[in-house]
Design a protein around this motif. Structure first.
Motif, PDB file in Angstrom:
ATOM      1  N   GLU A   1      71.688  -5.186  63.573  1.00 25.23           N
ATOM      2  CA  GLU A   1      70.580  -5.050  64.529  1.00 25.23           C
ATOM      3  C   GLU A   1      69.734  -3.812  64.203  1.00 25.23           C
ATOM      4  O   GLU A   1      68.503  -3.846  64.245  1.00 25.23           O
ATOM      5  CB  GLU A   1      71.156  -4.949  65.947  1.00 25.23           C
ATOM      6  N   TYR A   2      70.436  -2.742  63.859  1.00 26.29           N
ATOM      7  CA  TYR A   2      69.754  -1.478  63.522  1.00 26.29           C
ATOM      8  C   TYR A   2      68.843  -1.663  62.299  1.00 26.29           C
ATOM      9  O   TYR A   2      67.677  -1.276  62.306  1.00 26.29           O
ATOM     10  CB  TYR A   2      70.823  -0.416  63.256  1.00 26.29           C
ATOM     11  N   TRP A   3      69.402  -2.286  61.253  1.00 27.75           N
ATOM     12  CA  TRP A   3      68.597  -2.497  60.039  1.00 27.75           C
ATOM     13  C   TRP A   3      67.381  -3.366  60.342  1.00 27.75           C
ATOM     14  O   TRP A   3      66.293  -3.136  59.826  1.00 27.75           O
ATOM     15  CB  TRP A   3      69.423  -3.174  58.933  1.00 27.75           C
ATOM     16  N   GLN A   4      67.543  -4.396  61.174  1.00 32.14           N
ATOM     17  CA  GLN A   4      66.440  -5.285  61.505  1.00 32.14           C
ATOM     18  C   GLN A   4      65.344  -4.544  62.273  1.00 32.14           C
ATOM     19  O   GLN A   4      64.159  -4.763  62.067  1.00 32.14           O
ATOM     20  CB  GLN A   4      66.944  -6.484  62.311  1.00 32.14           C
ATOM     21  N   ARG A   5      65.777  -3.668  63.184  1.00 35.44           N
ATOM     22  CA  ARG A   5      64.779  -2.896  63.940  1.00 35.44           C
ATOM     23  C   ARG A   5      64.027  -1.930  63.027  1.00 35.44           C
ATOM     24  O   ARG A   5      62.824  -1.717  63.183  1.00 35.44           O
ATOM     25  CB  ARG A   5      65.461  -2.142  65.081  1.00 35.44           C
TER      26      ARG A   5
ATOM     27  N   THR B   1      63.244   2.439  74.722  1.00 37.96           N
ATOM     28  CA  THR B   1      63.025   2.931  73.365  1.00 37.96           C
ATOM     29  C   THR B   1      64.328   3.531  72.844  1.00 37.96           C
ATOM     30  O   THR B   1      65.151   4.037  73.610  1.00 37.96           O
ATOM     31  CB  THR B   1      61.937   4.025  73.335  1.00 37.96           C
ATOM     32  N   VAL B   2      64.495   3.444  71.556  1.00 34.26           N
ATOM     33  CA  VAL B   2      65.710   3.974  70.938  1.00 34.26           C
ATOM     34  C   VAL B   2      65.334   4.631  69.619  1.00 34.26           C
ATOM     35  O   VAL B   2      64.486   4.123  68.880  1.00 34.26           O
ATOM     36  CB  VAL B   2      66.768   2.860  70.755  1.00 34.26           C
ATOM     37  N   ARG B   3      65.948   5.768  69.343  1.00 30.08           N
ATOM     38  CA  ARG B   3      65.649   6.473  68.093  1.00 30.08           C
ATOM     39  C   ARG B   3      66.354   5.779  66.927  1.00 30.08           C
ATOM     40  O   ARG B   3      67.506   5.381  67.040  1.00 30.08           O
ATOM     41  CB  ARG B   3      66.090   7.941  68.205  1.00 30.08           C
ATOM     42  N   LEU B   4      65.632   5.683  65.815  1.00 29.20           N
ATOM     43  CA  LEU B   4      66.167   4.951  64.665  1.00 29.20           C
ATOM     44  C   LEU B   4      66.389   5.848  63.446  1.00 29.20           C
ATOM     45  O   LEU B   4      66.677   5.345  62.367  1.00 29.20           O
ATOM     46  CB  LEU B   4      65.209   3.810  64.283  1.00 29.20           C
ATOM     47  N   GLU B   5      66.267   7.165  63.628  1.00 32.72           N
ATOM     48  CA  GLU B   5      66.400   8.037  62.451  1.00 32.72           C
ATOM     49  C   GLU B   5      67.774   7.892  61.793  1.00 32.72           C
ATOM     50  O   GLU B   5      67.894   7.939  60.575  1.00 32.72           O
ATOM     51  CB  GLU B   5      66.194   9.505  62.814  1.00 32.72           C
ATOM     52  N   ARG B   6      68.786   7.755  62.609  1.00 33.55           N
ATOM     53  CA  ARG B   6      70.140   7.552  62.106  1.00 33.55           C
ATOM     54  C   ARG B   6      70.863   6.555  63.003  1.00 33.55           C
ATOM     55  O   ARG B   6      70.585   6.474  64.194  1.00 33.55           O
ATOM     56  CB  ARG B   6      70.934   8.871  62.093  1.00 33.55           C
ATOM     57  N   PHE B   7      71.811   5.823  62.404  1.00 35.44           N
ATOM     58  CA  PHE B   7      72.538   4.828  63.176  1.00 35.44           C
ATOM     59  C   PHE B   7      73.268   5.463  64.351  1.00 35.44           C
ATOM     60  O   PHE B   7      73.374   4.855  65.429  1.00 35.44           O
ATOM     61  CB  PHE B   7      73.536   4.081  62.282  1.00 35.44           C
TER      62      PHE B   7
ATOM     63  N   VAL C   1      72.739   2.310  72.394  1.00 29.70           N
ATOM     64  CA  VAL C   1      72.894   0.869  72.661  1.00 29.70           C
ATOM     65  C   VAL C   1      74.345   0.426  72.839  1.00 29.70           C
ATOM     66  O   VAL C   1      74.589  -0.717  73.239  1.00 29.70           O
ATOM     67  CB  VAL C   1      72.239   0.003  71.549  1.00 29.70           C
ATOM     68  N   GLU C   2      75.300   1.303  72.564  1.00 27.03           N
ATOM     69  CA  GLU C   2      76.703   0.868  72.581  1.00 27.03           C
ATOM     70  C   GLU C   2      77.091   0.118  73.856  1.00 27.03           C
ATOM     71  O   GLU C   2      77.668  -0.981  73.776  1.00 27.03           O
ATOM     72  CB  GLU C   2      77.642   2.060  72.358  1.00 27.03           C
ATOM     73  N   PRO C   3      76.797   0.654  75.041  1.00 31.56           N
ATOM     74  CA  PRO C   3      77.217  -0.083  76.233  1.00 31.56           C
ATOM     75  C   PRO C   3      76.568  -1.464  76.348  1.00 31.56           C
ATOM     76  O   PRO C   3      77.189  -2.397  76.852  1.00 31.56           O
ATOM     77  CB  PRO C   3      76.779   0.817  77.397  1.00 31.56           C
TER      78      PRO C   3
END
Lengths: 265, 159
Positions: A108-112, B115-121, B128-130
């Motif tokens: 999901e992360y990669w797709q986003r 919104t969610v930060r995507l700089e690092r997993f 998003v875990e919950p």
């Protein structure tokens, strides 16, 4: 205007012959076809492989309890949500499914990120943290990696498996990618392109960004490994038969390998 | 309104959103001449997926093939599924210049619209875990930090 392509085939070989004929560019590759069948029915048969607790305990081992669902997820034949829901139903406790679901979340992360980066997944997101400039990495993948003739039993087996089956265990992908970028000093893009030609689950986002994670252009450190690590997670499968056992390029402590591979202060 | 479905390689689900929303509509898949270079096994896998869908399979210029299919069915609307692929998005844009295009969302993994930060997993997962685990969202202080790669015993150099 072209014609509709065929939908009726006598058997799988008939289909394979037809696909080879209508896509003549496939003649540039070896004519291997995976045992893995496409389609929802085949995917549903793999649902029984979903064992989230066992997956969490064994996933880093080559023989670990992985599901082999990735090609179906990549092509939307099954959704992350349905796989997650199945995993949660099969876990005695929710936490038993945490590792499994975290791996789904990587997809999901990669797709986003792909949504944001688009074609930028082919560019270095950050600089290499190896101490080397980008132009010190070769653009071409060495022929002996492509053909699996390096003499290193593990690397050659991974190359062969990739080309023959269109599948590699995630850990094998990481080892092979690390070898390409850090031991052979080849740009990650060359390896990523090679993987995409062959992997049934080949997706520019998951694939390229994972290569960048290994290369360190999308991580804080380069990923590398040593022979002991590979031997442990493969139960010695490759090391036992390797002519270079004890003197291979992966031999040594991490500190020493880091000194050899990188120019990090 | 006459509708056709454009099926692409990111959604080969036999009960995907387009087939559910428009079960009577004809559908087309095009092996695009501008698509990526792939070995035989990848084409065979995709083809086998297609054989389980009620879809017309073509090969050629995707935009021309899809618009031609729409004309043959007197369609005035094309339905497809959202994708992050820039190549498929370009096809969507070209189609939308000629005909009404409806893009449906693919079955979402997360019931999370913030919104969610995507700089690092690790940042992404912390948020998003919950939702991924179908748990009640927790307070910030309760959350674990997952470091990419920390689930292997391999080393990463530097610091």
């Amino acid at each position: 205007m072209s014609q509709d392509l065929r939908r009726d085939f006598q058997d799988r070989q008939d289909l394979i012959d037809y696909v080879a004929e209508i896509f003549p560019q496939t003649a540039n590759f070896e004519p291997f076809v995976a045992d893995t069948r496409g389609g929802r029915r085949a995917a549903e048969q793999l649902f029984e492989n979903i064992d989230p607790k066992k997956y969490g305990a064994t996933r880093n081992n080559i023989s670990g309890a992985v599901t082999y669902l990735s090609p179906y997820i990549r092509h939307g034949v099954v959704t992350l949500r349905e796989v997650r829901d199945l995993a949660l139903r099969r876990a005695d406790q929710r936490k038993d499914a945490a590792k499994f679901i975290m791996e789904l979340a990587w997809r999901e992360y990669w797709q986003r990120l792909y949504e944001t980066l688009g074609g930028g997944v082919w560019d270095d997101i950050e600089e290499y943290k190896t101490g080397f400039p980008p132009d010190s990495y070769d653009e071409e993948l060495p022929v002996n990696i492509k053909r699996g003739t390096t003499g290193l039993a593990c690397i050659d087996a991974f190359s062969r498996e990739l080309r023959r089956t269109g599948y590699l265990h995630n850990h094998a992908r990481m080892w092979l990618a690390s070898y390409v970028v850090h031991w052979r000093k080849v740009q990650w893009q060359a390896g990523a392109e090679w993987f995409l030609e062959h992997l049934l689950d080949g997706d520019p986002a998951s694939n390229n960004l994972s290569w960048q994670w290994v290369a360190s252009t999308f991580s804080n450190k380069p990923y590398f490994f040593n022979r002991e690590n590979l031997e442990r997670h493969t139960e010695g499968l490759y090391c036992r038969q390797c002519l270079h056992y004890g003197s291979c390029p992966f031999e040594g402590r991490y500190e020493d390998l880091s000194q050899k591979l990188f120019q990090i202060q | 309104m006459n509708t056709i479905i454009w099926v692409h390689e990111d959604c080969l689900h036999p009960t995907g959103p387009a087939y559910m929303a428009y079960p009577e509509s004809p559908s087309i898949f095009v092996f695009d001449d501008a698509g990526p270079v792939m070995s035989l096994k990848r084409y065979v896998f995709i083809y086998e997926c297609l054989l389980e869908l009620p879809v017309v399979i073509r090969k050629g210029d995707a935009v021309q093939e899809i618009l031609g299919f729409a004309r043959r069915h007197s369609a005035d609307r094309i339905v497809t599924i959202a994708t992050p692929s820039p190549r498929l998005k370009r096809i969507q844009q070209k189609l939308a210049q000629s005909i009404q295009l409806e893009v449906l969302a693919y079955d979402p993994f997360l019931e999370f619209t913030g919104t969610v930060r995507l700089e690092r997993f690790s940042q992404f997962w912390r948020t998003v875990e919950p939702y991924a685990m179908l748990e009640e969202p927790r307070s910030e202080g309760d959350q674990e930090v997952a470091i990419p790669g920390s689930n292997t015993n391999d080393a990463a150099a530097g610091s």
